[in-house]
Every structure is written in structure tokens, then in C-alpha cells.
Design a protein around this motif. Structure first.
Motif, PDB file in Angstrom:
ATOM      1  N   LEU A  93       0.810  -1.207   0.000  1.00  0.00           N
ATOM      2  CA  LEU A  93       0.000   0.000   0.000  1.00  0.00           C
ATOM      3  C   LEU A  93       0.850   1.266   0.000  1.00  0.00           C
ATOM      4  O   LEU A  93       0.492   2.265  -0.621  1.00  0.00           O
ATOM      5  CB  LEU A  93      -0.936   0.010   1.214  1.00  0.00           C
ATOM      6  CG  LEU A  93      -2.148  -0.929   1.177  1.00  0.00           C
ATOM      7  CD1 LEU A  93      -2.931  -0.827   2.477  1.00  0.00           C
ATOM      8  CD2 LEU A  93      -3.049  -0.597  -0.007  1.00  0.00           C
ATOM      9  N   LEU A  94       1.975   1.214   0.688  1.00  0.00           N
ATOM     10  CA  LEU A  94       2.778   2.425   0.861  1.00  0.00           C
ATOM     11  C   LEU A  94       3.925   2.550  -0.143  1.00  0.00           C
ATOM     12  O   LEU A  94       4.721   3.476  -0.038  1.00  0.00           O
ATOM     13  CB  LEU A  94       3.328   2.487   2.286  1.00  0.00           C
ATOM     14  CG  LEU A  94       2.264   2.709   3.364  1.00  0.00           C
ATOM     15  CD1 LEU A  94       2.895   2.760   4.743  1.00  0.00           C
ATOM     16  CD2 LEU A  94       1.487   3.993   3.112  1.00  0.00           C
ATOM     17  N   GLY A  95       3.986   1.628  -1.110  1.00  0.00           N
ATOM     18  CA  GLY A  95       4.903   1.885  -2.211  1.00  0.00           C
ATOM     19  C   GLY A  95       6.054   0.935  -2.410  1.00  0.00           C
ATOM     20  O   GLY A  95       7.090   1.338  -2.969  1.00  0.00           O
ATOM     21  N   ALA A  96       5.937  -0.332  -1.998  1.00  0.00           N
ATOM     22  CA  ALA A  96       6.966  -1.318  -2.360  1.00  0.00           C
ATOM     23  C   ALA A  96       7.012  -1.436  -3.876  1.00  0.00           C
ATOM     24  O   ALA A  96       6.020  -1.214  -4.568  1.00  0.00           O
ATOM     25  CB  ALA A  96       6.650  -2.667  -1.726  1.00  0.00           C
ATOM     26  N   THR A  97       8.184  -1.800  -4.404  1.00  0.00           N
ATOM     27  CA  THR A  97       8.329  -1.867  -5.850  1.00  0.00           C
ATOM     28  C   THR A  97       8.684  -3.278  -6.291  1.00  0.00           C
ATOM     29  O   THR A  97       8.750  -4.201  -5.471  1.00  0.00           O
ATOM     30  CB  THR A  97       9.392  -0.853  -6.338  1.00  0.00           C
ATOM     31  OG1 THR A  97       9.267  -0.695  -7.748  1.00  0.00           O
ATOM     32  CG2 THR A  97      10.808  -1.307  -5.981  1.00  0.00           C
ATOM     33  N   GLY A  98       8.903  -3.464  -7.583  1.00  0.00           N
ATOM     34  CA  GLY A  98       9.188  -4.780  -8.143  1.00  0.00           C
ATOM     35  C   GLY A  98       8.241  -5.084  -9.282  1.00  0.00           C
ATOM     36  O   GLY A  98       7.401  -4.251  -9.661  1.00  0.00           O
ATOM     37  N   THR A  99       8.349  -6.276  -9.829  1.00  0.00           N
ATOM     38  CA  THR A  99       7.507  -6.617 -10.978  1.00  0.00           C
ATOM     39  C   THR A  99       6.031  -6.709 -10.619  1.00  0.00           C
ATOM     40  O   THR A  99       5.177  -6.428 -11.460  1.00  0.00           O
ATOM     41  CB  THR A  99       7.958  -7.953 -11.593  1.00  0.00           C
ATOM     42  OG1 THR A  99       7.895  -8.990 -10.604  1.00  0.00           O
ATOM     43  CG2 THR A  99       9.385  -7.856 -12.128  1.00  0.00           C
ATOM     44  N   ILE A 100       5.725  -7.084  -9.383  1.00  0.00           N
ATOM     45  CA  ILE A 100       4.303  -7.162  -8.987  1.00  0.00           C
ATOM     46  C   ILE A 100       3.668  -5.777  -8.979  1.00  0.00           C
ATOM     47  O   ILE A 100       2.648  -5.553  -9.646  1.00  0.00           O
ATOM     48  CB  ILE A 100       4.150  -7.874  -7.635  1.00  0.00           C
ATOM     49  CG1 ILE A 100       4.555  -9.349  -7.755  1.00  0.00           C
ATOM     50  CG2 ILE A 100       2.716  -7.755  -7.122  1.00  0.00           C
ATOM     51  CD1 ILE A 100       4.557 -10.104  -6.441  1.00  0.00           C
ATOM     52  N   PRO A 101       4.193  -4.801  -8.239  1.00  0.00           N
ATOM     53  CA  PRO A 101       3.573  -3.470  -8.254  1.00  0.00           C
ATOM     54  C   PRO A 101       3.657  -2.768  -9.614  1.00  0.00           C
ATOM     55  O   PRO A 101       2.729  -2.057 -10.011  1.00  0.00           O
ATOM     56  CB  PRO A 101       4.366  -2.693  -7.191  1.00  0.00           C
ATOM     57  CG  PRO A 101       5.010  -3.725  -6.345  1.00  0.00           C
ATOM     58  CD  PRO A 101       5.305  -4.861  -7.269  1.00  0.00           C
ATOM     59  N   ILE A 102       4.763  -2.953 -10.343  1.00  0.00           N
ATOM     60  CA  ILE A 102       4.942  -2.207 -11.589  1.00  0.00           C
ATOM     61  C   ILE A 102       4.219  -2.872 -12.749  1.00  0.00           C
ATOM     62  O   ILE A 102       3.428  -2.237 -13.461  1.00  0.00           O
ATOM     63  CB  ILE A 102       6.443  -2.044 -11.907  1.00  0.00           C
ATOM     64  CG1 ILE A 102       7.104  -1.129 -10.868  1.00  0.00           C
ATOM     65  CG2 ILE A 102       6.633  -1.469 -13.313  1.00  0.00           C
ATOM     66  CD1 ILE A 102       8.611  -0.982 -11.035  1.00  0.00           C
ATOM     67  N   SER A 113       9.408   5.525  -4.128  1.00  0.00           N
ATOM     68  CA  SER A 113       8.868   5.351  -2.769  1.00  0.00           C
ATOM     69  C   SER A 113       9.489   4.174  -2.032  1.00  0.00           C
ATOM     70  O   SER A 113       9.613   4.200  -0.794  1.00  0.00           O
ATOM     71  CB  SER A 113       7.347   5.168  -2.826  1.00  0.00           C
ATOM     72  OG  SER A 113       6.995   4.022  -3.597  1.00  0.00           O
ATOM     73  N   ALA A 114       9.926   3.142  -2.758  1.00  0.00           N
ATOM     74  CA  ALA A 114      10.501   1.965  -2.101  1.00  0.00           C
ATOM     75  C   ALA A 114      11.760   2.307  -1.325  1.00  0.00           C
ATOM     76  O   ALA A 114      12.135   1.590  -0.385  1.00  0.00           O
ATOM     77  CB  ALA A 114      10.812   0.885  -3.137  1.00  0.00           C
ATOM     78  N   GLY A 158      18.714   1.910  -9.006  1.00  0.00           N
ATOM     79  CA  GLY A 158      18.915   0.582  -8.423  1.00  0.00           C
ATOM     80  C   GLY A 158      17.667  -0.266  -8.510  1.00  0.00           C
ATOM     81  O   GLY A 158      17.721  -1.457  -8.874  1.00  0.00           O
ATOM     82  N   TYR A 159      16.526   0.341  -8.206  1.00  0.00           N
ATOM     83  CA  TYR A 159      15.275  -0.423  -8.266  1.00  0.00           C
ATOM     84  C   TYR A 159      14.814  -0.663  -9.698  1.00  0.00           C
ATOM     85  O   TYR A 159      14.125  -1.656  -9.980  1.00  0.00           O
ATOM     86  CB  TYR A 159      14.192   0.270  -7.438  1.00  0.00           C
ATOM     87  CG  TYR A 159      14.379  -0.001  -5.971  1.00  0.00           C
ATOM     88  CD1 TYR A 159      14.467  -1.312  -5.501  1.00  0.00           C
ATOM     89  CD2 TYR A 159      14.499   1.023  -5.050  1.00  0.00           C
ATOM     90  CE1 TYR A 159      14.661  -1.586  -4.161  1.00  0.00           C
ATOM     91  CE2 TYR A 159      14.692   0.763  -3.705  1.00  0.00           C
ATOM     92  CZ  TYR A 159      14.775  -0.551  -3.267  1.00  0.00           C
ATOM     93  OH  TYR A 159      14.975  -0.824  -1.939  1.00  0.00           O
ATOM     94  N   ARG A 168      10.521  -9.526  -7.785  1.00  0.00           N
ATOM     95  CA  ARG A 168       9.070  -9.390  -7.709  1.00  0.00           C
ATOM     96  C   ARG A 168       8.609  -8.344  -6.702  1.00  0.00           C
ATOM     97  O   ARG A 168       7.639  -7.616  -6.934  1.00  0.00           O
ATOM     98  CB  ARG A 168       8.447 -10.749  -7.359  1.00  0.00           C
ATOM     99  CG  ARG A 168       8.584 -11.769  -8.479  1.00  0.00           C
ATOM    100  CD  ARG A 168       8.253 -13.182  -7.991  1.00  0.00           C
ATOM    101  NE  ARG A 168       6.944 -13.285  -7.395  1.00  0.00           N
ATOM    102  CZ  ARG A 168       5.820 -13.423  -8.080  1.00  0.00           C
ATOM    103  NH1 ARG A 168       5.864 -13.457  -9.420  1.00  0.00           N
ATOM    104  NH2 ARG A 168       4.661 -13.522  -7.472  1.00  0.00           N
ATOM    105  N   PHE A 169       9.290  -8.247  -5.575  1.00  0.00           N
ATOM    106  CA  PHE A 169       8.791  -7.390  -4.489  1.00  0.00           C
ATOM    107  C   PHE A 169       9.987  -6.960  -3.647  1.00  0.00           C
ATOM    108  O   PHE A 169      10.697  -7.809  -3.098  1.00  0.00           O
ATOM    109  CB  PHE A 169       7.791  -8.184  -3.642  1.00  0.00           C
ATOM    110  CG  PHE A 169       6.953  -7.356  -2.708  1.00  0.00           C
ATOM    111  CD1 PHE A 169       5.806  -6.723  -3.157  1.00  0.00           C
ATOM    112  CD2 PHE A 169       7.307  -7.207  -1.374  1.00  0.00           C
ATOM    113  CE1 PHE A 169       5.021  -5.970  -2.289  1.00  0.00           C
ATOM    114  CE2 PHE A 169       6.533  -6.467  -0.508  1.00  0.00           C
ATOM    115  CZ  PHE A 169       5.383  -5.843  -0.968  1.00  0.00           C
ATOM    116  N   THR A 170      10.239  -5.665  -3.533  1.00  0.00           N
ATOM    117  CA  THR A 170      11.459  -5.229  -2.865  1.00  0.00           C
ATOM    118  C   THR A 170      11.291  -3.837  -2.254  1.00  0.00           C
ATOM    119  O   THR A 170      10.482  -3.029  -2.735  1.00  0.00           O
ATOM    120  CB  THR A 170      12.651  -5.240  -3.846  1.00  0.00           C
ATOM    121  OG1 THR A 170      13.844  -4.903  -3.143  1.00  0.00           O
ATOM    122  CG2 THR A 170      12.441  -4.273  -4.992  1.00  0.00           C
ATOM    123  N   ILE A 171      12.075  -3.565  -1.214  1.00  0.00           N
ATOM    124  CA  ILE A 171      12.010  -2.298  -0.484  1.00  0.00           C
ATOM    125  C   ILE A 171      13.383  -1.994   0.110  1.00  0.00           C
ATOM    126  O   ILE A 171      14.274  -2.833   0.095  1.00  0.00           O
ATOM    127  CB  ILE A 171      10.981  -2.366   0.668  1.00  0.00           C
ATOM    128  CG1 ILE A 171      11.279  -3.600   1.538  1.00  0.00           C
ATOM    129  CG2 ILE A 171       9.555  -2.357   0.169  1.00  0.00           C
ATOM    130  CD1 ILE A 171      10.523  -3.652   2.831  1.00  0.00           C
TER     131      ILE A 171
END
Length: 279
Positions: A93-102, A113-114, A158-159, A168-171
Motif C-alpha cells: 500500500l505504501l509503495g513497495a516496488t518490483g515486478t508485482i507493483p509495476i 517510494s521503495a 537501483g530499483y 518481484r517485491f522489494t524495499i
């Protein structure tokens, strides 16, 4: 006060006393130095490196606390590396990144945000200690405004690399911190001399530590490596203080980075709270 003093300002770039009516600063060549835009708080407002470092640490801490409040945290006291871990729902919800959110949610803004999200208490403590240490060096040798640019752009780069690699999912702030490390590596190698060699040797130890830490499962080595490479490239492009002083371009671009960060984090918090309450 003389009439000249009443109609004088400090150039927003070089801080020399000039007439407010000057079309161009006679000392540094900045055009229209008396314009409102070039003298507002965004250009002058975060020239102190310690203040900027404290602000970034405070924002990271505030976002981390909010991730704990959105959903009940996982204490994980048996494993200190997972103690007080926010849920993946909070992080998403608060902005993790990766292939799932993007790829699945078109949340491209999460590349920025990540950099302000963390997965456990030790995660944020380690990252903020590293940021405090290396950030102090960076603002001393590059300047405060270039510190903001380096942290923001290297984190995004980097992200972006980790997204391209299929993570897939990173912060974590570590992508941005690795960017600062890359810029310090470039500085030490480029400057040379006793001080430059000392910086290069010390920062090389950080790189070795990151490599060893990356052998643990679940570490985003793509983000770390991408951040370091981006930091080296940005260090070369932006140059350090001994090569050139900070200019209006650095100040205005740093302001853009700061405004973009503020808007994206505000959107992440607002939308996150909305979906949590509505859900």
C-alpha cells in the motif's frame, strides 16, 4: 541602510552580494539572479547537509512506523532479523516496488517510494546508520544538493535494475545508500592523494560488506549493484566540490528531487490510508 543595500540580494548560486536588478550575476554568471523562483525556499531551503540527513532519516522512520500501524506487525522475536516486520500488505500500500507493483499494477512511482520503506526494525536501523555515515561524507565532498540528487536518482536506478532483473517485491533505502557508496568510490579513485586513497579504501570495505551480506537469502543484490553503478556514474556526471562548486542547476534539480519525493510519498500515504480504511 544605504540605497544600494536596500536593492541588493545574495546571488542564489554563489551567495555573493549583487544588485537585485542584475540580469546576470557578475561573479558566477547565473541568469536573472533576482527572480522569485531562484530565491524561494526550495533553492535556499536545505543547504545544510546535517539538516537534510536528519530529514531523510526522520521520513524513513515515520514511514516505517506507519507500515506497522496499518496492519498488526509480525514480532518475530525468535528471529531478530524479522522483528517488528510490517506486513506485505502495508508495504504494498505504501509503495513497495518490483515486478508485482509495476507490471501488474502500473505503479511506476514505487521506484522512488521503495527507498523509504523497510522490512524490519534491524533493516531500517542498519540502513539509517549506513546512510548517516556515508551521507555525511557525501555532503562534505559533493555538497548538500548533490547529496539529494545522488540519493534519489541512484535509488530509482537501483530499483529499475532490479525490476528489469525480475525481482518481484522489494524495499529499502539500501539502493540509494549504495548509490552514495558508488559516488564515494568514484571520488576516492578520481581525487587520489592521501585523503582520496583513504576514502577509497574505507568505502571499498563497505562494498565488500555489502557483497558478503548479499550472500544471505532474500537480499536484493540487483538493487545494490545497480545503486553502486548509478552512484559511480552520477558522481562522474555531477562532479565533486574540488572539481566545481554547486551551481544553480544542482540546486534546482535537487529541489525537483525533493518535490517529487514529497509528492510521491504523500500520494503513497494518502492512498494507502484510504484503501486501508475503505477496505
Amino acid at each position: 541602510m544605504t540605497d544600494r543595500q536596500r536593492h541588493s540580494i545574495l546571488c542564489p548560486n554563489c551567495n555573493k552580494l549583487i544588485s537585485i536588478d542584475e540580469p546576470r550575476c557578475p561573479y558566477c554568471g547565473t541568469g536573472s539572479p533576482g527572480s522569485h523562483f531562484k530565491n524561494n525556499f526550495l533553492i535556499r531551503g536545505f543547504g545544510n547537509g546535517e539538516h537534510l540527513i536528519r530529514t531523510i532519516i526522520t521520513v524513513n522512520a515515520a514511514i516505517y512506523l506507519l507500515t506497522l500501524l496499518l496492519y498488526p506487525p509480525t514480532m518475530g522475536l525468535a528471529n531478530p532479523f524479522r522483528a517488528f516486520s510490517p506486513s506485505n500488505d502495508s508495504l504494498l500500500l505504501l509503495g513497495a516496488t518490483g515486478t508485482i507493483p509495476i507490471d501488474h499494477m502500473n505503479r511506476w512511482w514505487t521506484l522512488l517510494s521503495a527507498n523509504y520503506l523497510h522490512g524490519s526494525l534491524l533493516h531500517i536501523v542498519f540502513n539509517m546508520i549506513a546512510f548517516r555515515h556515508i551521507g555525511t561524507l557525501i555532503y562534505q565532498v559533493y555538497g548538500t544538493y548533490r547529496l539529494m540528487i545522488l540519493y534519489t536518482l541512484a535509488g530509482v536506478a537501483g530499483y529499475a535494475v532490479s525490476w528489469l532483473a525480475g525481482v518481484r517485491f522489494t524495499i529499502g533505502a539500501s539502493a540509494g545508500v549504495c548509490g552514495l557508496i558508488g559516488a564515494a568510490l568514484y571520488y576516492g579513485k578520481s581525487r587520489g592523494g592521501t585523503f582520496g586513497q583513504a576514502v577509497y579504501k574505507q568505502v571499498s570495505g563497505w562494498v565488500l560488506g555489502i557483497f558478503l551480506f548479499g550472500l544471505m537469502p532474500g537480499i536484493n543484490n540487483w538493487g545494490h549493484g545497480g545503486g553502486i553503478i548509478a552512484g559511480i556514474a552520477l558522481g562522474w556526471l555531477l562532479a565533486y566540490r574540488e572539481r566545481r562548486p554547486e551551481r544553480f542547476f544542482d540546486k534546482s534539480f535537487a529541489a525537483i528531487c525533493m518535490v517529487a519525493t514529497a509528492l510521491i510519498l504523500a500520494w503513497a500515504v494518502t492512498s494507502g490510508l484510504y484503501y486501508r480504511i475503505a477496505g
